[in-house]
Every structure is written in structure tokens, then in C-alpha cells.
Design an enzyme around this catalytic site. Structure first.
Site, mmCIF file in Angstrom:
data_model
loop_
_atom_site.group_PDB
_atom_site.id
_atom_site.type_symbol
_atom_site.label_atom_id
_atom_site.label_comp_id
_atom_site.label_asym_id
_atom_site.label_seq_id
_atom_site.Cartn_x
_atom_site.Cartn_y
_atom_site.Cartn_z
ATOM 1 N N ASP A 1 13.773 -12.581 2.845
ATOM 2 C CA ASP A 1 14.998 -12.034 2.255
ATOM 3 C C ASP A 1 16.129 -11.839 3.266
ATOM 4 O O ASP A 1 17.292 -11.729 2.872
ATOM 5 C CB ASP A 1 14.705 -10.693 1.574
ATOM 6 N N TYR B 1 0.846 -1.199 0.000
ATOM 7 C CA TYR B 1 0.000 0.000 0.000
ATOM 8 C C TYR B 1 0.877 1.244 0.000
ATOM 9 O O TYR B 1 1.118 1.877 1.041
ATOM 10 C CB TYR B 1 -0.922 -0.021 1.233
#
Length: 320
Positions: A127, A73
Site C-alpha cells: 500500500d 492478531y
């Protein structure tokens, strides 16, 4: 503090549900109400908020993904988006917020902090690229998923005497490639944080062939280049019977490992402790096997994640 909100944002990671579970159960144990916010910051602005009870987090610790769902968002980077989010938090009587996610999620938590609303960040991303922690929730599961694929690919690579380029996720960080590559006995590990010479890669492959080696496995972090592009460039130096395997989003899914479940549980519980003490504007991490908290603004603005490059050197020494 009587009410805490919790959301997950950005890319999902195995172990997020375990962290949510810990936040909910620790809060209820301490007499604090918890409100779950669906779809991250988008749901916050939209007011997609509901109270969570013990039953809501039952049978969740072993599940991958996030049952609160997630969304990107970018509008939350604007003043309008942030003020709408704070308005919704106040509307529901929420006094502190736990944000689980990666770099973008941390920036959202930092924005709330700068506007005076207490928020605590929990690092949740496969990650492993978040500063202020040695490991993020989801990373251990991800490298084990990659490792399983490496082991399977080695079987077929050996059967056909082939070179395989295995492209893995990680955005601009090479941690997934680095750790799974060392664990999987990769011949070459290619990451954004370390230069490489394609000519030398080809030379090492040929030297292995000359010694009778029946396979070559190259683990490539997506932040360097795509697997097919890498294979094309490698072919300029010889025909190594190269195939490409792009693991992609499969690395994000699956039941979290024991390590990720424990890490998530520790982080979630500690986040509640911090908010209960009235402490916001912090991000949680694991450093030297200790759960710690640091100023989220300082962590994001003055620190940069660095992979353990000693693993890169180790692999170079033992992978021939």
C-alpha cells in the site's frame, strides 16, 4: 546483542523474504543468532519460534510472500498479549526483534518498545502508506503488476471501444492507483486523497470519444468505493460501455522486482546494525534515496503518510 528475532505481520508483500534473508545473513556475518517467528505476533505469543541458519534463507530472495507466514492478531493490542509475547522472547533468549509489516505491525513494535523491549520496524506493505519512508517493500512490485494488467486491459478496451474501471488495492491510500495510473496512461485516477466530480469524469470521457478515442481507462483506489459502485454512478451520466476489472489480491503476489529486493536488503541489514548498537524503538525508511531510522512512536503518533499529489496533477494535464 547475541540473539535477534524476526517476524512478518499483516498483509504479505513481495520482498519480505528478501528482507528476512538480509537480516539472517547480516546477523550471522556479525556473529548473532537469528530466530524466526512464524505467523507474526500470533506465533510470538504461541511460542512458534525456531532458529534460522543460512540454508533457511537460500533460494528465497526471488520468492513472493513470506516463508515465515503472516497473520493478523488483534489480541496483541492488549496488555495480556504483549506480556505473553515478551515472555516468549525472554524464554528463547531473544534480545531484540525485527518486525516487517505495515501500520498494524508497527503498532505491535511500538507496544513492545513502550514496554522496554527493543524492536525495529521495517516497512513491508504494497500500500505504501507507512509514514517515515518514501517507499515500502512490495510497492514497486505491486504497481508493476497493476501496470501489466492495465496494458492488457487497454488492448481489449480499444478493440471494443469501451471504458474500463480498474479497481486496485491500497486500503485507504491511493499510491498504487496513482503511480500505476500515471505509468499506464490512465485517463482518470480516482484516489481517497483527492476529491473528484463524477459529472466531470463523464464529461472528459465523452470529450475523448468525440475526438475519436477508442478506450478510456479509469484507475480506482479501493478506498474510494468499489468498482461496480463507481460504474453504476458513472452510468447515470451516459452509456460509456463500461466494464469493471477488480485486480484484488493478485497484486500482492509474484516475484519481487529488483528495486524491492534491493530496498529489502538495505532495510534488513540496517535493522541488524541498529539492534547490534543497542538501538530499539525505531522504524527504518528510505527518504531522498537514503536509508534512515526514526523514532517509531513519534513517527506513528505525529506523522501521516501523504501521497505525491503532483503526480495527480501531472496525469490530469497529460491524460486527455
Amino acid at each position: 546483542m547475541k540473539r535477534i528475532g524476526i517476524l512478518t505481520s499483516g498483509g504479505d508483500a513481495p520482498g519480505m523474504n528478501a528482507a528476512i534473508r538480509a537480516v539472517v545473513r547480516k546477523s550471522i556475518f556479525d556473529g548473532i543468532e537469528v530466530y524466526g517467528i512464524n505467523y507474526g505476533f500470533a506465533g510470538l505469543v504461541a511460542g512458534d519460534i525456531r532458529r534460522l541458519d543460512v540454508a533457511d534463507v537460500g533460494d528465497k530472495i526471488q520468492r513472493g510472500g513470506t516463508f515465515l507466514y503472516s497473520a493478523r492478531y488483534p489480541e496483541f493490542a492488549t496488555e495480556e498479549g504483549q506480556l505473553k509475547g515478551i515472555e516468549q522472547l525472554k524464554k528463547f533468549g531473544i534480545e531484540g526483534l525485527v518486525v516487517i509489516g505495515g501500520d498494524g505491525s508497527y503498532h505491535g513494535a511500538m507496544a513492545l518498545t513502550k514496554r522496554g523491549f527493543p524492536a525495529v520496524g521495517i516497512p513491508g506493505t504494497i500500500d505504501n502508506d507507512i509514514p517515515g519512508t518514501d517507499f515500502t517493500i512490495g510497492f514497486d512490485t505491486a504497481i508493476n503488476t497493476v501496470l501489466e494488467s492495465i496494458d492488457r486491459i487497454r488492448d481489449t478496451a480499444t478493440s471494443h471501444v469501451r471504458t474500463f474501471v480498474i479497481e486496485v488495492m491500497g486500503r485507504n491510500a491511493g499510491d498504487i492507483a496513482l503511480w500505476s495510473g500515471v505509468a499506464g496512461g490512465a485517463d482518470e485516477i480516482i484516489i481517497p486523497e483527492h476529491d473528484f466530480d463524477m459529472k466531470n469524469v463523464a464529461k472528459r470521457i465523452q470529450e475523448g470519444r468525440d475526438r475519436g478515442k477508442k478506450h478510456c481507462l479509469i484507475i480506482l483506489a479501493e478506498g474510494v468505493m468499489g468498482g461496480n459502485e463507481f460504474a453504476d454512478k458513472l452510468s447515470e451520466y451516459g452509456d460509456f460501455h463500461t466494464r469493471v476489472s477488480i485486480l484484488g489480491h493478485v497484486v500482492r503476489g509474484g516475484s519481487p522486482s529488483a528495486r524491492d529486493r534491493v530496498l529489502a536488503s538495505k532495510f534488513g541489514s540496517y535493522a541488524v546494525e541498529l539492534l547490534k548498537e543497542g538501538k530499539g524503538g525505531l522504524c527504518i525508511g528510505m527518504l531522498d534515496n537514503q536509508v534512515v531510522a526514526a523514532d517509531i512512536i513519534d513517527t506513528l503518533e505525529n506523522n501521516k503518510h501523504k501521497p505525491d499529489l503532483s503526480l495527480y496533477e501531472l496525469n490530469h494535464e497529460i491524460s486527455f
